[in-house]
Enzyme design. Structure first.
Site, short mmCIF file in Angstrom:
data_model
loop_
_atom_site.label_atom_id
_atom_site.label_comp_id
_atom_site.label_asym_id
_atom_site.label_seq_id
_atom_site.Cartn_x
_atom_site.Cartn_y
_atom_site.Cartn_z
N ASP A 86 0.82 -1.20 0.00
CA ASP A 86 0.00 0.00 0.00
C ASP A 86 0.86 1.27 0.00
OD1 ASP A 86 -2.38 1.43 0.03
OD2 ASP A 86 -3.22 0.35 1.74
N TRP A 134 -2.90 3.40 -5.84
CA TRP A 134 -4.10 4.17 -6.18
C TRP A 134 -4.00 4.94 -7.49
CZ3 TRP A 134 -2.42 7.26 -1.46
CH2 TRP A 134 -2.34 6.44 -0.34
N GLY A 135 -3.18 4.51 -8.43
CA GLY A 135 -3.01 5.25 -9.68
C GLY A 135 -2.09 6.44 -9.55
N ASP A 172 -9.51 3.61 -4.36
CA ASP A 172 -10.24 2.42 -3.93
C ASP A 172 -11.66 2.38 -4.50
OD1 ASP A 172 -8.01 2.02 -2.42
OD2 ASP A 172 -9.04 1.90 -0.50
#
Length: 419
Positions: A155, A192-193, A213
């Site tokens: 993450d 997340w791009g 998300d």
């Protein structure tokens, strides 16, 4: 096929393939030839997880036939850790909720012939303020390998000082560490791009998130969600299924075996969508070659949702050997009303997938001219058409396909095979 692909994207993919072929180290990659399939704790349980939940779900993957269908990874997301590292600096499992540790859970999962995934973060802390891996990448990778971990979801929360480094650098460090861990560990980025990873993440990861998300909603986004792939506010946000599909219009051409743009976990079975909406959700994740990671509680999932997840024809589109994502066809589509996508399957000029999504009112008839899909040299041939969700053959098609009475939010998922 007359799909609107960017020559620049194609050249970029060819360049990466060439680098791999001539000895690029590929860092943590394990060369994922097909999008990964599995289950993840986060969508339904967030950080409220424990060993019994994980083991029961793993057993249910087997008993429901999901494991046999290809869902092989059991991914333990945020919430498995203690809030402090041990005396040797290693991440450690919460001893109350995971009494056997991650290694014990991994042994249970491996006995079922499944694979185990784990979660960490490229920051000092993860999103729940458990210890992240920044500064400990090599130690953490070796720890995961010693536990028998097969998959790392990595993450991008809690960067703080870590965010003085670029996302590329922080994620590359863990890629190197996984490579040197002594075990093949699938490397799934969850950034997340951020900083448009389709330009760089395939050089050292097996999959990468292309957006913020997903939320358990078919059409309604949470506040502030950007509708395109190329925007700067792609962080932690509630992206609907329709918006996730919209973002992929711009980047589906980047999909290629080896690293997959991840549209986030499946919300099928979470109880917020109609059956047609869940079929649309699965159709696009499969045809766009996104990983198929279940986010529902499969121990209580409905029969209709389970049937969608088990549809063999739809899974075959996802796992097709060519690994080519469908493309959006604007000339055949009507913005806000009908979307037409299409792409080749592994048999090249003889087999294709077509998606027709009705965004508007129910009862729509959709006509798809084959001359808007195929190159001139492929016109005039006869094609057998199969409707994947209705599980029926539509007969022989030579020029146009007409789909009648398509419901709102329904996608007709067709496979055409040349006779």
């Amino acid at each position: 096929m007359a799909f609107p692909e960017s020559k620049l994207k194609m050249l970029k993919n060819i360049t990466v393939i060439a680098l791999v072929a001539f000895g690029s180290p590929c860092l943590g990659k394990i060369s994922s030839a097909k999008p990964q399939m599995g289950w993840n704790t986060w969508n339904t349980f967030k950080s409220h997880i424990n060993q019994s939940l994980i083991e029961n779900t793993a057993s249910t993957l087997v008993s429901t036939g999901l494991a046999r269908a290809g869902y092989e990874y059991v991914v333990i997301d945020e919430g498995w850790q203690a809030y402090t590292r041990d005396a040797n600096g290693r991440q450690q499992a919460n001893s109350t909720t995971f009494p056997s540790g991650i290694s014990g859970v991994a042994k249970y999962i491996h006995k079922l012939s499944l694979k185990v995934g784990i979660y960490s973060d490229a920051g000092i802390y993860d999103c729940g303020f458990f210890p992240g891996s920044y500064g400990y990448e090599e130690l953490d990778a070796k720890t995961y390998a010693s536990w028998g971990v097969d998959y790392l979801k990595y993450d991008n929360c809690g960067g703080f000082q870590a965010n003085t480094l670029s996302a590329q650098e922080r994620f590359t460090i863990m890629g190197n560490s996984l490579k040197n861990s002594g075990r093949d560990i699938f490397y799934s980025l969850c950034q997340w791009g951020n900083q448009f990873p389709w330009f760089w993440a395939d050089q050292f990861s097996d999959s990468y998130r292309m957006s913020g998300d997903i939320t358990s909603s078919f059409a309604a986004d949470k506040s502030g969600v950007c509708k395109t792939a190329y925007c700067l506010n792609t962080g932690y946000a509630g992206v609907s299924v329709l918006t996730m599909i919209r973002k992929m219009r711009e980047i589906s051409g980047f999909q290629a075996p080896g690293s997959w743009a991840d549209m986030d976990m499946l919300e099928i079975g979470t109880g917020t969508m109609t059956e047609f909406e869940e079929q649309t959700h699965f159709s696009f994740w499969a045809a766009l070659k996104s990983p198929l990671i279940i986010g529902a509680d499969i121990t209580t999932i409905s029969k209709s949702s389970l049937a969608i997840l088990l549809n063999k024809d739809a899974i075959a589109i996802s796992q097709d050997n060519a690994g080519v994502a469908a493309s959006y066809l604007p000339d055949l589509s009507i913005e806000g009303s009908v979307q037409i996508w299409a792409g080749p399957l592994s048999t090249g000029n003889s087999k294709y997938v077509i998606l027709a999504l009705n965004e508007g009112q129910s009862g729509v008839n959709i006509t798809i001219p084959l001359n808007g899909i195929f190159k001139p040299e492929n016109l005039g041939a006869r094609y057998k058409a199969r409707d994947v969700w209705d599980r029926k053959n539509l007969g022989t098609i030579e020029s146009d396909i007409t789909l009648t009475n398509v419901s709102s939010h329904q996608t007709k998922l067709l496979v055409l095979s040349r006779e």
